[in-house]
Write an enzyme that holds these catalytic residues in place. Sequence first.
Site, PDB file in Angstrom:
ATOM      1  N   ASP A 212       0.832  -1.209   0.000  1.00  0.00           N
ATOM      2  CA  ASP A 212       0.000   0.000   0.000  1.00  0.00           C
ATOM      3  C   ASP A 212       0.867   1.259   0.000  1.00  0.00           C
ATOM      4  OD1 ASP A 212      -2.852   1.079   0.484  1.00  0.00           O
ATOM      5  OD2 ASP A 212      -1.698   2.096   2.047  1.00  0.00           O
ATOM      6  N   GLU A 266       1.607  -0.381  -4.973  1.00  0.00           N
ATOM      7  CA  GLU A 266       0.656   0.684  -5.313  1.00  0.00           C
ATOM      8  C   GLU A 266       1.463   1.973  -5.459  1.00  0.00           C
ATOM      9  OE1 GLU A 266      -3.212   3.184  -3.789  1.00  0.00           O
ATOM     10  OE2 GLU A 266      -1.624   2.628  -2.412  1.00  0.00           O
TER      11      GLU A 266
HETATM   12  C1  NOJ Z   1      -4.379   3.218  -0.748  1.00  0.00           C
HETATM   13  C2  NOJ Z   1      -5.562   2.335  -0.541  1.00  0.00           C
HETATM   14  O1  NOJ Z   1      -5.876   1.707  -1.764  1.00  0.00           O
HETATM   15  C3  NOJ Z   1      -6.666   3.203  -0.010  1.00  0.00           C
HETATM   16  O2  NOJ Z   1      -7.886   2.513   0.011  1.00  0.00           O
HETATM   17  C4  NOJ Z   1      -6.269   3.688   1.346  1.00  0.00           C
HETATM   18  O3  NOJ Z   1      -7.259   4.568   1.833  1.00  0.00           O
HETATM   19  C5  NOJ Z   1      -4.940   4.423   1.292  1.00  0.00           C
HETATM   20  N1  NOJ Z   1      -3.950   3.715   0.530  1.00  0.00           N
HETATM   21  C6  NOJ Z   1      -4.389   4.626   2.671  1.00  0.00           C
HETATM   22  O4  NOJ Z   1      -3.959   3.404   3.188  1.00  0.00           O
END
Ligand code: NOJ
Length: 561
Positions: A212, A266
Amino acid sequence: MLKPGSSGPWWRTAAIYQLYMRSFADGDGDGIGDLAGARARLPYLAELGIDAIWLNPWYPSPMADGGYDISDYRDIDPLFGTLADADALIREAHALGIKIIIDVVPNHGSDRHPWFTEALAAGPGSAARERFWFRPGRGPGGDEPPNNWQSIFGGPAWSRVTEPDGSPGEWYLHLFTPQQPDFNWRSPDVRAEFEDVLRFWFDRGADGIRVDSAALLAKDPTLPDLPPGPQGPAPEPFNDRDDVHDIYRSWRAIADAAGGRLLVGEVWLPDAARTARYVAPGELHTVFNFPYLISAWDAAALREVIERTMELGDLSGAPATWVLSNHDVDRPVSRYGRAETWFDLARRPYLHGFPVDRALGTRRARAAALLTMALPGSVYIYQGEELGLWEVQDIPDELRQDPIWYRTGGEDPGRDGCRVPLPWSGTEPPFGFSLAEGARDPMLPQPKEWRELTVAAELADEDSMLRLYQSALRLRRSLAAFADGGLTWQPAPGGVLSFDRRLTDDHGPADDREPADAAVRCIANLSAAPIALPSEATVLLTSSPLADGMLPPDTTVWLRL
Ligand code: NOJ
C-alpha cells in the site's frame, strides 16, 4: 496457472481478482463481508477463471479507513473471522489452484496500534516516539502544525496530542486520516518489524504482497514546508524519495528467500520513468498500471499508455499490469458513461457532475474488458467489475463511511460508491449478500436495479457481462497466443486499436499446436463508425454483436487469424 507456452512465473500473465472483503460476501449475517463468506464463494471465483486473489487488509483495525488503519499486522479482525479462517481460505484457494496476495500497509498504522499507544504514553524525546513522526508545533505555544503538509484525504497532515501530564503537546504526521499515523522508516524498529510481518505471512502461505502507498514511506527528515502554489513534477518531501528503494531491495530478498513470492506496489506517480524504478531488478516485481486505469476512453490516449507501458517493461524486464478498476476509483461503467471519460482521484466531485449514460458505459466497459484482457502481462479485476456494477452515486449522506467524505465536509463523495456489497441472487436487496438467516442490512445500500446484475441473473444470461468475463478469461488462459510476450500493432483507421498477440520464439516452436494457438488479433473500435473485419479471420469473442459482419462502435473483437 501457467498458460500454454509460458515459462515464467505465474504472476507474469495472471488474472488477479481483487476481493474487497467488507463487500464481497457476508457469512455471519452482520451485513459486513467476511472470511466465511469469501470461503463459501471461492467456487464462484474458480469458475470465473482467475489465477489469484488480492485481498484488501483483513487485520484488526478500528476501520477508520476501511481496514487501512491496522492495529495488529499478525492477526485478523474479528469482523472478518480468525487467523484459522484465514489459514483455511489460503488452503482452500490453493486447493482450487488460486494464489493469494495479501495487502500490507507499511506507510502508516492505526492510532490504536500498541506502538502508538506506547509513544503517546512515553512522551517527547522517547525512543517510542521515534517510530513515528512526532514534532513540536510552530508559533506561540506550539499551536501551529510543524509544517504546511496537507492530508491526502483533506485537512492538515498533522494532529496534536495531549501529553501524559495533560498539557497540549507534540504533533504527529498522518498523510491520511488522524487515525493513521505515519511510521518513521528511518527507525530500525520499523524496518525490522515489517520484515518480520512479511515472513509471518509468507510462512502462512501468502503467495504475494500488495504494498500500500508504496512511494510514500520515506520522508525528508527535515520535514520542509511545501512551496506555495500547485506542486510541480518534482518529488515531494514525502513521496518517491530515492531512499524508499532500499526498503524494497530488502523486501525483495525476503520474497525471494521465501520461494519467489510476488511484491506488487501501489505506486501512483505521474512520471512513468520514476514509476519504473520500483520494478528495477531486485525491487518489486510489478506495479499497478494507474495511467491505464485513468485514461479516457479514447484510442489515441489508450495507445499511448499501452506503448509507454510496453517500453518500460522492455527496459525493466517487469511485465505489464492492466487495471481498469479498484476500491478507490469510480467504477468503469460510470466513468465511460460520462461526457468526460478520464478519471482523476482529485477531481471526483467535478466528474460526478456529469450525467451517466449507463447503457453506453456498459457497452464501453465490455469493450474495455476485452481490450484489457488481450494485452500482454497480468490483469486485475476488481470485484463487481465482472458484473458490470456501476458507481452508486446516491448513497444517503448518513450512511456514508469513507473518511474522504467526512474530511472534505462532503465536498468529495469519496469511495463508498464502488464498495457497495455485491448482488449474488434474488430480486430484492440484499440480493443474497448475507448467507445467514435474518441478516442485518448490507453495510451500504444496494440499488434496486442490481436485480439484473446479480451473479445468478448473469449466469442465466449468455450475453451478460459475467459470461463475457468467463469466456474471455477461459480463452486468455487456454490460447498460447496469450502467453508471456509482446504485441504487434496493426494498421487501423483513426479511433481504432488493432494488435496481434502470438507465441514468440522464446517460448519454443508453435508448430505442434492446435490452430487455436495461431495469432490472435484484438481490434477495439472506439470510433463512431462501424469498421470491416479482416477477411479469413474467425471470431473468437466480441464484446457486443457484430452488425452485418462489421465491428460496431465501442466494441472489441478477438479474432483467430
Ligand atoms: C491506498 C488504498 O488503496 C486506499 O484505500 C487507502 O485509503 C490508502 N492507501 C491509505 O492506506
